[in-house]
Design an enzyme around this catalytic site. Structure first.
Site, short mmCIF file in Angstrom:
data_model
loop_
_atom_site.label_atom_id
_atom_site.label_comp_id
_atom_site.label_asym_id
_atom_site.label_seq_id
_atom_site.Cartn_x
_atom_site.Cartn_y
_atom_site.Cartn_z
N SER A 193 -1.50 3.90 4.87
CA SER A 193 -2.57 2.94 4.57
C SER A 193 -2.75 1.94 5.71
CB SER A 193 -2.30 2.23 3.24
OG SER A 193 -1.07 1.55 3.27
N GLU A 250 7.60 -2.87 6.76
CA GLU A 250 8.49 -2.05 5.90
C GLU A 250 9.38 -2.94 5.03
OE1 GLU A 250 7.88 1.03 5.99
OE2 GLU A 250 7.17 1.55 7.98
N CYS A 275 -7.73 14.48 -2.98
CA CYS A 275 -8.99 14.42 -3.73
C CYS A 275 -9.89 13.25 -3.35
CB CYS A 275 -8.70 14.36 -5.22
SG CYS A 275 -8.14 12.75 -5.77
N CYS A 325 -3.28 9.98 -5.48
CA CYS A 325 -3.59 9.35 -6.76
C CYS A 325 -2.55 9.84 -7.78
CB CYS A 325 -5.01 9.71 -7.20
SG CYS A 325 -5.20 11.45 -7.64
N GLY A 384 0.85 -1.19 0.00
CA GLY A 384 0.00 0.00 0.00
C GLY A 384 0.88 1.23 0.00
N THR A 385 0.25 2.38 0.03
CA THR A 385 0.98 3.64 0.10
C THR A 385 1.29 3.94 1.57
OG1 THR A 385 -1.04 4.89 0.37
CG2 THR A 385 -0.28 4.54 -1.90
N SER A 412 1.15 -1.09 9.17
CA SER A 412 1.68 -1.56 10.46
C SER A 412 0.55 -1.90 11.43
CB SER A 412 2.59 -0.50 11.09
OG SER A 412 3.64 -0.20 10.20
ZN LIG Z 1 -5.84 12.82 -5.88
#
Ligand SMILES: [Zn+2]
Length: 193
Positions: free
Chosen positions: A13, A88, A148, A182, A9-10, A16
């Site tokens: 997110s 990580e 967004c 995004c 994930g980013t 952990s």
């Molecule tokens: Zn966005």
């Protein structure tokens, strides 16, 4: 059949948090888990820690660590290990992923790796690439874009509020900040951000 999982994930997110919840589920059933974290992540201090304040002790992995040997050393004083959880994991070396793969195959112990897919420079992390090559199961841990609310797919690096797109893929401990975005907001982050 035990599997090698890559849950990617980013930033932000809750990777952990997801790891600690999984460890907790095993432990409440009296099962043995091993938590691993790269030593290069100097914030870890020998722990997996979440932004929400949860913390669990973890084995530090450095470039010289052979995780397969480490696992066999555990088996000398534990009857059985039920799961290995890696935080990580993108900061590990590709050889570490091969060692984890070997543990799954030889000992049938599930291994769940949590980490980032791509760096802020839009490169696959070496260990993440190896996981895409070797994992039995890939799972995206989702969160929303900082700006967004579309699904976040990338990590934007901000230094003094300004986006940065070049540099070392792993830099730790500075004043930079990373946010999940995004792709559209990655390329054109809102000015007032
Ligand atoms: Zn966005």
């Amino acid at each position: 059949m035990a599997k090698l999982f890559f849950k990617y994930g980013t930033v932000f997110s809750a990777k952990s948090l997801n790891l600690i919840a999984t460890a907790h589920n095993y432990q409440t059933q009296g099962k043995e888990v091993i938590l691993l974290i790269p030593e290069i992540d100097t914030r870890s201090d020998g722990h997996v820690a979440t932004r929400a304040g949860f913390k669990m002790p973890a084995e530090l992995i450095n470039d010289d660590t052979d995780i397969f040997d480490l696992y066999e050393a555990y088996l000398k004083h534990k009857e059985k290990i039920d799961c290995i959880l890696v935080d990580e994991c993108h900061m590990l070396l590709p050889k570490h992923i091969d060692q984890l793969r070997k543990i799954v195959n030889v000992y049938h112990t599930p291994v769940i790796c949590y980490g980032l897919r791509v760096s802020y420079t839009l490169q696959l992390f070496d260990a993440s690439k190896r996981l895409f090559e070797l994992a039995d199961k890939l799972e995206e841990i989702k969160t929303v874009c900082w700006y967004c609310n579309h699904k976040a797919t990338h990590n934007l690096k901000l230094v003094d509020g300004n986006p940065v797109y070049e540099g070392e893929s792993i830099d730790i401990g500075g004043l930079e900040k990373y946010v999940p975005v995004c792709y559209h907001c990655f390329t054109e982050p809102p000015k007032d951000a």
